[in-house]
Scaffold this motif. Sequence first.
Motif, PDB file in Angstrom:
ATOM      1  N   UNK A   1     -31.167  -9.790 -27.537  1.00 43.83           N
ATOM      2  CA  UNK A   1     -29.874 -10.244 -28.056  1.00 43.83           C
ATOM      3  C   UNK A   1     -29.951 -11.691 -28.534  1.00 43.83           C
ATOM      4  N   UNK A   2     -30.605 -12.558 -27.760  1.00 37.92           N
ATOM      5  CA  UNK A   2     -30.767 -13.952 -28.184  1.00 37.92           C
ATOM      6  C   UNK A   2     -31.530 -14.030 -29.495  1.00 37.92           C
ATOM      7  N   UNK A   3     -32.581 -13.233 -29.605  1.00 33.79           N
ATOM      8  CA  UNK A   3     -33.397 -13.232 -30.819  1.00 33.79           C
ATOM      9  C   UNK A   3     -32.590 -12.767 -32.029  1.00 33.79           C
ATOM     10  N   UNK A   4     -31.836 -11.691 -31.889  1.00 32.66           N
ATOM     11  CA  UNK A   4     -31.061 -11.159 -33.011  1.00 32.66           C
ATOM     12  C   UNK A   4     -29.990 -12.128 -33.465  1.00 32.66           C
ATOM     13  N   UNK A   5     -29.397 -12.866 -32.535  1.00 30.07           N
ATOM     14  CA  UNK A   5     -28.358 -13.829 -32.887  1.00 30.07           C
ATOM     15  C   UNK A   5     -28.888 -14.952 -33.774  1.00 30.07           C
ATOM     16  N   UNK A   6     -30.134 -15.346 -33.568  1.00 28.54           N
ATOM     17  CA  UNK A   6     -30.716 -16.457 -34.312  1.00 28.54           C
ATOM     18  C   UNK A   6     -31.583 -16.012 -35.487  1.00 28.54           C
ATOM     19  N   UNK A   7     -31.704 -14.681 -35.691  1.00 30.90           N
ATOM     20  CA  UNK A   7     -32.600 -14.183 -36.738  1.00 30.90           C
ATOM     21  C   UNK A   7     -31.869 -13.167 -37.614  1.00 30.90           C
ATOM     22  N   UNK A   8     -31.193 -13.613 -38.664  1.00 30.59           N
ATOM     23  CA  UNK A   8     -30.417 -12.689 -39.505  1.00 30.59           C
ATOM     24  C   UNK A   8     -31.256 -11.662 -40.254  1.00 30.59           C
ATOM     25  N   UNK A   9     -32.558 -11.930 -40.440  1.00 34.34           N
ATOM     26  CA  UNK A   9     -33.418 -10.984 -41.166  1.00 34.34           C
ATOM     27  C   UNK A   9     -33.987  -9.896 -40.261  1.00 34.34           C
ATOM     28  N   UNK A  10     -33.591  -9.916 -38.988  1.00 34.76           N
ATOM     29  CA  UNK A  10     -34.087  -8.919 -38.026  1.00 34.76           C
ATOM     30  C   UNK A  10     -33.041  -7.833 -37.814  1.00 34.76           C
ATOM     31  N   UNK A  11     -33.516  -6.594 -37.705  1.00 36.27           N
ATOM     32  CA  UNK A  11     -32.613  -5.465 -37.489  1.00 36.27           C
ATOM     33  C   UNK A  11     -33.249  -4.482 -36.527  1.00 36.27           C
ATOM     34  N   UNK A  12     -32.481  -4.089 -35.509  1.00 39.58           N
ATOM     35  CA  UNK A  12     -32.977  -3.080 -34.576  1.00 39.58           C
ATOM     36  C   UNK A  12     -33.164  -1.755 -35.304  1.00 39.58           C
ATOM     37  N   UNK A  13     -34.249  -1.078 -34.964  1.00 36.15           N
ATOM     38  CA  UNK A  13     -34.633   0.144 -35.659  1.00 36.15           C
ATOM     39  C   UNK A  13     -34.693   1.300 -34.677  1.00 36.15           C
ATOM     40  N   UNK A  14     -34.275   2.462 -35.131  1.00 37.42           N
ATOM     41  CA  UNK A  14     -34.355   3.654 -34.292  1.00 37.42           C
ATOM     42  C   UNK A  14     -35.809   4.088 -34.147  1.00 37.42           C
ATOM     43  N   UNK A  15     -36.192   4.465 -32.943  1.00 40.31           N
ATOM     44  CA  UNK A  15     -37.527   5.036 -32.722  1.00 40.31           C
ATOM     45  C   UNK A  15     -37.380   6.549 -32.850  1.00 40.31           C
ATOM     46  N   UNK A  16     -37.742   7.063 -34.025  1.00 41.99           N
ATOM     47  CA  UNK A  16     -37.494   8.486 -34.307  1.00 41.99           C
ATOM     48  C   UNK A  16     -38.196   9.412 -33.331  1.00 41.99           C
ATOM     49  N   UNK A  17     -39.423   9.058 -32.947  1.00 47.39           N
ATOM     50  CA  UNK A  17     -40.193   9.927 -32.053  1.00 47.39           C
ATOM     51  C   UNK A  17     -39.542  10.065 -30.685  1.00 47.39           C
ATOM     52  N   UNK A  18     -38.673   9.111 -30.337  1.00 48.66           N
ATOM     53  CA  UNK A  18     -38.089   9.086 -28.992  1.00 48.66           C
ATOM     54  C   UNK A  18     -37.119  10.230 -28.743  1.00 48.66           C
ATOM     55  N   UNK A  19     -36.758  10.974 -29.784  1.00 49.18           N
ATOM     56  CA  UNK A  19     -35.862  12.113 -29.593  1.00 49.18           C
ATOM     57  C   UNK A  19     -36.442  13.115 -28.606  1.00 49.18           C
ATOM     58  N   UNK A  20     -37.772  13.143 -28.504  1.00 51.03           N
ATOM     59  CA  UNK A  20     -38.426  14.088 -27.601  1.00 51.03           C
ATOM     60  C   UNK A  20     -39.035  13.412 -26.380  1.00 51.03           C
TER      61      UNK A  20
END
Length: 406
Positions: free
Chosen positions: A353-372
């Motif tokens: 959360x601290x990192x995302x607040x200070x880094x506008x070019x960062x975006x959390x990404x879904x881990x597609x494989x994690x569905x299983x």
Amino acid sequence: MASLENDLSAQEKEELNGSLPLPAAFINFLDENGLDPSIYSLADTIPRYIRVKPGCESEFADIEHELRCKLEKVVWLPSFFAIPPHVQIAGSKAYRLGKIYGMDAASGAAVLALNVLPGDHVLDLCAAPGAKLCMLSDILGSSGSLTAVDVARHRLAACRTMLQKYSLGDRCRLFVADGTSFSILPAVSCLETESCTMDGKDSTNKFLEWTSKRSWKDRKKQKKASKTTALHHTQPTAEPELIFYGRHSGVVGLCRSDLFNPICDNEPSTSGYDKVLVDAECTHDGSIKHIQKFEFWGWKTFQRRVLDAERTDNLLHLQLQLLCNGFKLLKVGGSLVYSTCSLTFAQNEDVVEQFLLKTPSAELQQVDAANNWPCRCGRIPKTLRFDPTTSQTSGLFIAKISKLGT
């Protein structure tokens, strides 16, 4: 999904403390972080996981015969198998010949989350002890490159031994360096620059094929450095030390001045790494078998290494710095995985959360494989958590982050 948070009564804590070999200070640490101490009683029920080197599938029967147990395939994780927790693999012929190695399934998931593709240039920013490094190299195969960094020379030397043992070092290069300030781009980026192809360069300054034999001068320099450096908290020199490079890692034929050439602020956007793994240093409280070792090492050692307040505060700062620098070295469109084997929110979701607040070019990404995958969602959507009760693995947090264009 089930939470690890658990409100224990004073009587329950007392009973638990008496039934488990955990010191009171650690029980308090777990309580302060909303963690259930009973997970440490599950150590003998969690399988041991091994990874079988691709190409050795035809030898399963021999491996099972030698280990005297059945290899249970982990259906959600390729090349991984579960064996009884009491089975030791270090003395086996399959292990000595580099056909199998121990690696928790959750750690394998962190590598798989990166979705490494052929031709990728990958950075493992906290590489020791080396299991993830071997898996990354296996996935890359005969393309791309793999750069490994660790602050502790002796631990990175162990990584080098693993790569050589499993014949996986051809496209790897290992740097003893501070992961919070490491700034060397993939070798291919250096090789494509005009300075590396200029005629007239002194060939004596170029890297030849790597050899384990070092000059007397290098050995003397290292011996002097070892005397002034603590084993575990190595403080490297300003310039990273290259202790290994494979024939096709992009280093052979490269000029030293070009390899260690400082990068420009905007250079990683186009010439950075395609994938970055930041498996950050942490308190390791989620690694159940690691915690068990302190029964033999001594709980005073545990108090000093894990629970010291100053150390934990420094860890949080270090984790954020590692994440920031790993992201800096990531090219636009690339992906980074941040992971720790801690179960606490402070070392995982809070850092992200601290990192995302200070880094506008960062975006959390879904881990597609994690569905299983047998894991649960972290406190932040798209983040993942493995733990003994949910996953039958050690604890691990995973957050996948992509780099957006400006």
